[in-house]
Design a protein around this motif. Structure first.
Motif, PDB file in Angstrom:
ATOM      1  N   THR A   8       7.712   0.182   5.742  1.00 37.82           N
ATOM      2  CA  THR A   8       7.762   1.487   6.695  1.00 37.82           C
ATOM      3  C   THR A   8       6.230   1.564   6.644  1.00 37.82           C
ATOM      4  O   THR A   8       5.490   1.274   5.657  1.00 37.82           O
ATOM      5  CB  THR A   8       8.569   2.433   6.258  1.00 37.82           C
ATOM      6  OG1 THR A   8       8.225   3.125   5.135  1.00 37.82           O
ATOM      7  CG2 THR A   8       9.952   2.205   6.368  1.00 37.82           C
ATOM      8  N   ASP A  38      11.642  -0.197  14.498  1.00 42.09           N
ATOM      9  CA  ASP A  38      13.104  -0.243  14.147  1.00 42.09           C
ATOM     10  C   ASP A  38      13.829   1.172  14.343  1.00 42.09           C
ATOM     11  O   ASP A  38      13.156   2.134  14.048  1.00 42.09           O
ATOM     12  CB  ASP A  38      13.323  -0.519  12.646  1.00 42.09           C
ATOM     13  CG  ASP A  38      14.982  -0.608  12.246  1.00 42.09           C
ATOM     14  OD1 ASP A  38      15.571  -1.434  12.696  1.00 42.09           O
ATOM     15  OD2 ASP A  38      15.242   0.438  11.676  1.00 42.09           O
ATOM     16  N   GLN A  41      14.367   2.793  10.814  1.00 43.34           N
ATOM     17  CA  GLN A  41      13.262   3.036   9.973  1.00 43.34           C
ATOM     18  C   GLN A  41      11.949   3.535  10.647  1.00 43.34           C
ATOM     19  O   GLN A  41      10.977   3.848  10.038  1.00 43.34           O
ATOM     20  CB  GLN A  41      13.350   1.850   9.212  1.00 43.34           C
ATOM     21  CG  GLN A  41      14.479   1.620   8.151  1.00 43.34           C
ATOM     22  CD  GLN A  41      14.436   0.269   7.357  1.00 43.34           C
ATOM     23  OE1 GLN A  41      14.093  -0.658   8.177  1.00 43.34           O
ATOM     24  NE2 GLN A  41      14.637   0.520   6.284  1.00 43.34           N
ATOM     25  N   LEU A  44       8.176  -1.152  11.162  1.00 42.99           N
ATOM     26  CA  LEU A  44       7.940  -1.877   9.819  1.00 42.99           C
ATOM     27  C   LEU A  44       6.859  -2.799  10.006  1.00 42.99           C
ATOM     28  O   LEU A  44       6.633  -3.372  11.143  1.00 42.99           O
ATOM     29  CB  LEU A  44       9.375  -2.878   9.850  1.00 42.99           C
ATOM     30  CG  LEU A  44      10.703  -1.686   9.670  1.00 42.99           C
ATOM     31  CD1 LEU A  44      11.729  -2.658   9.849  1.00 42.99           C
ATOM     32  CD2 LEU A  44      10.481  -1.031   8.528  1.00 42.99           C
ATOM     33  N   SER A  70      14.724  -4.481   5.653  1.00 42.80           N
ATOM     34  CA  SER A  70      14.019  -4.931   6.869  1.00 42.80           C
ATOM     35  C   SER A  70      14.873  -6.078   7.659  1.00 42.80           C
ATOM     36  O   SER A  70      15.504  -6.475   7.134  1.00 42.80           O
ATOM     37  CB  SER A  70      12.576  -5.377   6.273  1.00 42.80           C
ATOM     38  OG  SER A  70      12.749  -6.786   5.546  1.00 42.80           O
ATOM     39  N   ALA A  76      12.838  -3.583   1.464  1.00 34.90           N
ATOM     40  CA  ALA A  76      11.570  -3.239   2.099  1.00 34.90           C
ATOM     41  C   ALA A  76      10.626  -2.605   0.831  1.00 34.90           C
ATOM     42  O   ALA A  76       9.189  -2.720   0.950  1.00 34.90           O
ATOM     43  CB  ALA A  76      11.538  -2.061   3.209  1.00 34.90           C
TER      44      ALA A  76
END
Length: 154
Positions: A8, A38, A41, A44, A70, A76
């Protein structure tokens, strides 16, 4: 698609020792072309993109025992092995050298094309100068009226 982990923006900033704003600005400038958004999230960022953009990575720690996943299926917050970082840097340097050679070769070929174009233009001018002038058809002259003929012609 890369098999490297995706981070992230917050994880990328922490891993690189920079602010989230720096990561966002670099993403918006196009320096992180593999970044994907995303819905859960946010953005990414591929580790490969961070390395290619010149960031140095310190292994990020996963947030409080939780792992986010991910799109590649990897965690991640995966710790980046220093051997992987070294291998990626070496690979990046190799790609940079190949790119520099390709650019130099392209410039050399461009110069050759320009030189050959100038040579062709010179040859065309020379050929034009050597060509005989186009023949003119004989002009038909009407006979002169009697009043204009010479006295000796009479």
């Amino acid at each position: 698609m890369s098999k490297r982990p995706m981070l992230t923006q917050r994880e990328a900033a922490t891993a690189c020792g920079v602010s989230r704003t720096t990561i966002r600005r670099r993403r918006e400038a196009g320096d992180l072309p593999g970044a994907v958004q995303d819905s859960a999230q946010g953005w990414l960022i591929p580790v490969d993109d961070l390395l290619a953009a010149g960031f140095r990575l310190n292994a990020p720690s996963p947030p409080d025992g939780t792992h986010s996943f991910s799109p590649t299926g990897q965690t991640a917050g995966t710790v980046v092995d220093q051997e992987d970082v070294a291998a990626l840097r070496a690979e990046l340097e190799g790609v940079r050298q190949e790119h520099a050679l390709a650019v130099a070769e392209a410039e050399h070929l461009r110069r050759q094309l320009v030189d050959r174009g100038e040579h062709i233009a010179d040859l065309q001018r020379t050929l034009k100068a050597l060509m005989p002038a186009p023949e003119r058809p004989p002009q038909h002259r009407p006979p002169l009226p009697q009043s204009l003929t010479l006295a000796s012609d009479r």
